[in-house]
Design an enzyme around this catalytic site. Structure first.
Site, mmCIF file in Angstrom:
data_model
loop_
_atom_site.group_PDB
_atom_site.id
_atom_site.type_symbol
_atom_site.label_atom_id
_atom_site.label_comp_id
_atom_site.label_asym_id
_atom_site.label_seq_id
_atom_site.Cartn_x
_atom_site.Cartn_y
_atom_site.Cartn_z
ATOM 1 N N ARG A 1 1.909 9.357 -4.794
ATOM 2 C CA ARG A 1 1.405 8.473 -5.847
ATOM 3 C C ARG A 1 1.527 9.125 -7.226
ATOM 4 O O ARG A 1 1.772 8.449 -8.223
ATOM 5 C CB ARG A 1 -0.053 8.110 -5.554
ATOM 6 C CG ARG A 1 -0.211 7.229 -4.308
ATOM 7 C CD ARG A 1 -1.672 6.912 -4.036
ATOM 8 N NE ARG A 1 -1.830 6.000 -2.906
ATOM 9 C CZ ARG A 1 -1.986 6.386 -1.648
ATOM 10 N NH1 ARG A 1 -1.998 7.672 -1.363
ATOM 11 N NH2 ARG A 1 -2.128 5.496 -0.683
ATOM 12 N N ARG B 1 -10.089 2.223 5.967
ATOM 13 C CA ARG B 1 -9.258 2.791 7.044
ATOM 14 C C ARG B 1 -10.042 3.839 7.824
ATOM 15 O O ARG B 1 -9.963 3.914 9.058
ATOM 16 C CB ARG B 1 -7.999 3.419 6.438
ATOM 17 C CG ARG B 1 -7.026 2.417 5.820
ATOM 18 C CD ARG B 1 -5.797 3.120 5.258
ATOM 19 N NE ARG B 1 -4.831 2.160 4.723
ATOM 20 C CZ ARG B 1 -4.335 2.190 3.488
ATOM 21 N NH1 ARG B 1 -4.708 3.154 2.659
ATOM 22 N NH2 ARG B 1 -3.469 1.290 3.093
ATOM 23 N N ASP C 1 -9.080 3.248 1.398
ATOM 24 C CA ASP C 1 -9.045 4.457 2.241
ATOM 25 C C ASP C 1 -10.312 4.539 3.092
ATOM 26 O O ASP C 1 -10.249 4.897 4.282
ATOM 27 C CB ASP C 1 -8.959 5.712 1.366
ATOM 28 C CG ASP C 1 -7.801 5.690 0.406
ATOM 29 O OD1 ASP C 1 -6.853 6.465 0.590
ATOM 30 O OD2 ASP C 1 -7.865 4.896 -0.551
ATOM 31 N N HIS D 1 -7.334 8.940 -4.895
ATOM 32 C CA HIS D 1 -6.708 8.008 -3.960
ATOM 33 C C HIS D 1 -5.303 8.552 -3.707
ATOM 34 O O HIS D 1 -4.338 8.201 -4.363
ATOM 35 C CB HIS D 1 -6.637 6.607 -4.556
ATOM 36 C CG HIS D 1 -5.794 5.655 -3.744
ATOM 37 N ND1 HIS D 1 -6.049 5.380 -2.424
ATOM 38 C CD2 HIS D 1 -4.711 4.920 -4.076
ATOM 39 C CE1 HIS D 1 -5.156 4.510 -1.981
ATOM 40 N NE2 HIS D 1 -4.330 4.216 -2.964
#
Length: 354
Positions: free
Chosen positions: A126, A189, A186, A213
């Site tokens: 990212r 998950r 996240d 993140h």
């Protein structure tokens, strides 16, 4: 017999009761006071790609807005997406859908969600997306802020933590009104993995991923609970395999969740759509729910007051934006990992000259 309806009726002082759990972000401007809902609610989505349209569709079906404005640089695709949603009008709540390549269509928005950005390619971190997206934000954020000076900004583009910092600087908004989607997904998950292992509903699992993140995110194992009961000790007592190496493996699985989806279908969409819609509901409906989102973290958990870094911490969200950040109890190892995550993000922020 009189029914007691609140703790204040039992003699507890309710004034400032939440202050023991939350404190405001380090910002010169006070949080926007909560006000009555306007009759009409407008949400704008910048970026009509896979993520943006998944968010728009989820917001539409959950009846979170009276008007949805879509903005994208590709006029034909944008018009097609808007028409596709409009054609479903008979099956959905009544919502006005407008679209344009001009940010003026977002005027007087209550919430502006920015998803526009270069698509993450398989294997790309990212943070590698940063320079490609900062230039784009310089074109997007100032006009949006001008057209909707009282709006909440919700950032989704990656790397979301650094771009939330960028949006904060470019908008001139108080930090309480600039929020990154952060580790909300996240954490979902994470909760899903624990729930599947224990055969319970994920909504009954409390588990947070905090920090960046991305690759340096931190799994807060010390705070995991199931049905209100602390879970880590029970997991270790019943499963010898839950050692430090196993816990790190689970964290890596959570972090790699998006990469796996991207490698299989080319992009992520549905899960982030539901994640962002949950944030929109908490914000616009003043639900005061706690979400792990990217907020100004200076002064929290040993992060320097001088480091204006945004990263995910559990925050109470309402109509005024970030109403407070939970004072989590972290182990020293968890706090150290969080500070390392903050250091990584701050180093990237300092490269931007904002």
């Amino acid at each position: 017999m009189h029914k007691t309806s609140s703790l204040s009726e039992l003699g507890f002082d309710a004034s400032g009761a939440s202050s023991g759990f939350f404190r405001p972000v380090a910002d010169d401007c006070p949080a926007t006071p909560t006000t009555a809902h306007r009759r009409l609610t407008k949400i704008s989505v910048i970026g009509a790609g896979n993520v943006g349209m998944a968010i728009a569709q989820t917001i539409l079906t959950q009846n979170l807005a009276d008007e949805i404005a879509l903005v994208d640089a590709l006029p034909d695709k944008l018009r097609g997406e808007a028409l596709d949603l409009q054609h479903a009008a008979a099956f959905l709540p009544r919502v006005r859908i407008v679209s344009s390549t001009d940010a003026a269509v977002t005027r007087n928005s209550d919430l502006v969600i920015i998803t526009a950005g270069a698509r993450q390619i398989p294997g790309e971190t990212r943070l590698n997306l940063l320079q490609r997206n900062v230039a784009l934000y310089r074109k997007i954020v100032p006009p949006v802020a001008e057209h909707s000076p009282e709006a909440l900004l919700l950032l989704v583009s990656n790397p979301v933590d650094v771009l939330t910092y960028v949006a904060w600087k470019l908008s001139g908004f108080p930090a309480s009104r600039v929020i990154g989607s952060g580790t909300n997904l996240d954490s979902s998950r994470f909760r899903s993995l624990i729930a599947e292992h224990l055969d319970v509903n994920a909504q009954d699992v409390q588990a947070y991923m905090v920090g960046e993140h991305g690759d340096s995110s931190v799994a807060i194992w010390s705070s995991i609970s199931v049905g209100g009961m602390p879970a880590l000790k029970s997991l270790r007592d019943s499963h010898r395999s839950f050692d430090e190496a196993a816990l790190e493996g689970i964290r890596r699985t959570v972090v790699g969740g998006a990469y796996e989806v991207i490698s299989l279908k080319g992009y992520t969409s549905w899960a982030i759509g539901y994640s962002v819609a949950s944030l929109a509901a908490s914000l616009l409906r003043d639900q005061r729910r706690v979400h792990p989102v990217s907020v100004l973290a200076a002064g929290f958990h040993g992060i320097s007051d001088g480091h204006e870094v945004f990263l995910s911490l559990p925050a109470r969200l309402g109509r005024g934006g970030v109403l407070g950040v939970a004072e989590m109890e972290l182990t020293e190892a968890e706090a150290a990992q969080l500070r390392r995550s903050a250091k990584t993000l701050w180093e990237n922020c300092q490269l931007l000259d904002l």
